[in-house]
Design a protein around this motif. Structure first.
Motif, PDB file in Angstrom:
ATOM      1  N   MET B  24      94.751 -20.524 -13.083  1.00 25.25           N
ATOM      2  CA  MET B  24      95.535 -19.872 -11.978  1.00 25.25           C
ATOM      3  C   MET B  24      94.975 -18.794 -11.621  1.00 25.25           C
ATOM      4  O   MET B  24      94.820 -18.393 -10.528  1.00 25.25           O
ATOM      5  N   ASP B  25      94.526 -17.880 -12.523  1.00 26.65           N
ATOM      6  CA  ASP B  25      94.148 -16.410 -12.536  1.00 26.65           C
ATOM      7  C   ASP B  25      92.734 -16.445 -11.547  1.00 26.65           C
ATOM      8  O   ASP B  25      92.614 -15.787 -10.556  1.00 26.65           O
ATOM      9  N   ILE B  27      91.959 -18.855  -9.472  1.00 24.72           N
ATOM     10  CA  ILE B  27      92.374 -19.406  -8.252  1.00 24.72           C
ATOM     11  C   ILE B  27      92.972 -18.263  -7.497  1.00 24.72           C
ATOM     12  O   ILE B  27      92.422 -17.860  -6.304  1.00 24.72           O
ATOM     13  N   THR B  28      93.797 -17.358  -8.242  1.00 27.42           N
ATOM     14  CA  THR B  28      94.513 -16.409  -7.167  1.00 27.42           C
ATOM     15  C   THR B  28      93.408 -15.398  -7.218  1.00 27.42           C
ATOM     16  O   THR B  28      93.275 -14.761  -5.879  1.00 27.42           O
ATOM     17  N   MET B  30      90.185 -15.684  -6.704  1.00 32.37           N
ATOM     18  CA  MET B  30      89.345 -16.319  -5.595  1.00 32.37           C
ATOM     19  C   MET B  30      90.125 -16.115  -4.090  1.00 32.37           C
ATOM     20  O   MET B  30      89.400 -15.482  -3.176  1.00 32.37           O
ATOM     21  N   PHE B  31      91.142 -16.202  -4.181  1.00 30.65           N
ATOM     22  CA  PHE B  31      92.067 -16.107  -2.772  1.00 30.65           C
ATOM     23  C   PHE B  31      92.107 -14.742  -2.342  1.00 30.65           C
ATOM     24  O   PHE B  31      92.049 -14.512  -1.249  1.00 30.65           O
TER      25      PHE B  31
END
Lengths: 89, 98
Positions: B24-25, B27-28, B30-31
């Motif tokens: 999750m980290d 992906i977050t 990256m976003f």
């Protein structure tokens, strides 16, 4: 994320909620800094003048709109990547 | 501890949660990076209007696409580099295959 039991899911969920809160605070403070920098540079008055207030509204509105659009592209990209490696996570 | 051949060692609960969290980290993160980069490049700092206009929208779409391209490219190059250097070192970056 799939291989978690119910209790693990719960623990994960609560961590995510804490993290989201933190993310939100970070986003808020970034946005304040960004809109302040972009809109306010005249200190001949003590409160925001109309022009600055309007600018800040537009700044926030635009940030939200941009954020949504980028979010869409990001999701599309994520989905595409999932399809490319169906064996992967 | 299980040895080779006895099946994979079962990851503990904490490890599994940590792994999910890490994903999750990633992906977050990256976003957030994508957003920062493309807002900076596509949204002028004079806020004359609150909507994203056509040009800005197109810019964001292209910016996102190129950002992903660069991500892939860098990942490829790093992997190639690692392969050339370490040979069978294995592992490597998993950025591309999330």
């Amino acid at each position: 994320m799939e291989g978690l039991s119910a209790s693990e899911q719960r623990e994960f969920q609560s961590r995510m909620e804490r993290k989201q809160m933190k993310e939100f605070m970070g986003m808020f403070s970034n946005l304040v800094t960004h809109c302040f920098d972009s809109c306010v540079d005249n200190f001949t008055t003590k409160s925001l003048v109309q022009r600055e207030t309007d600018c800040v509204s537009r700044c926030v509105q635009k940030f939200m709109a941009g954020s949504e659009r980028i979010g869409q592209r990001f999701q599309e990209q994520q989905a595409q990547m999932m399809n490319q490696s169906p064996t992967g996570r | 501890m299980s040895m080779f051949g006895l099946g994979r060692p079962q990851p503990s609960s904490a490890e599994k949660i940590a792994a999910a969290e890490q994903e999750m980290d990633l992906i977050t993160d990256m976003f957030n990076k994508l957003q920062q980069a493309c807002m900076k490049k596509c949204i002028p700092r004079e806020y004359r209007e609150g909507e994203i206009n056509k040009a800005e929208g197109v810019c964001i779409d292209r910016c996102a696409s190129k950002f992903f391209d660069v991500q892939m490219k860098v990942s490829e190059l790093l992997q190639a580099e690692a392969a050339a250097k370490g040979g069978a070192a294995g592992g490597g970056f998993g950025i591309g295959g999330m």
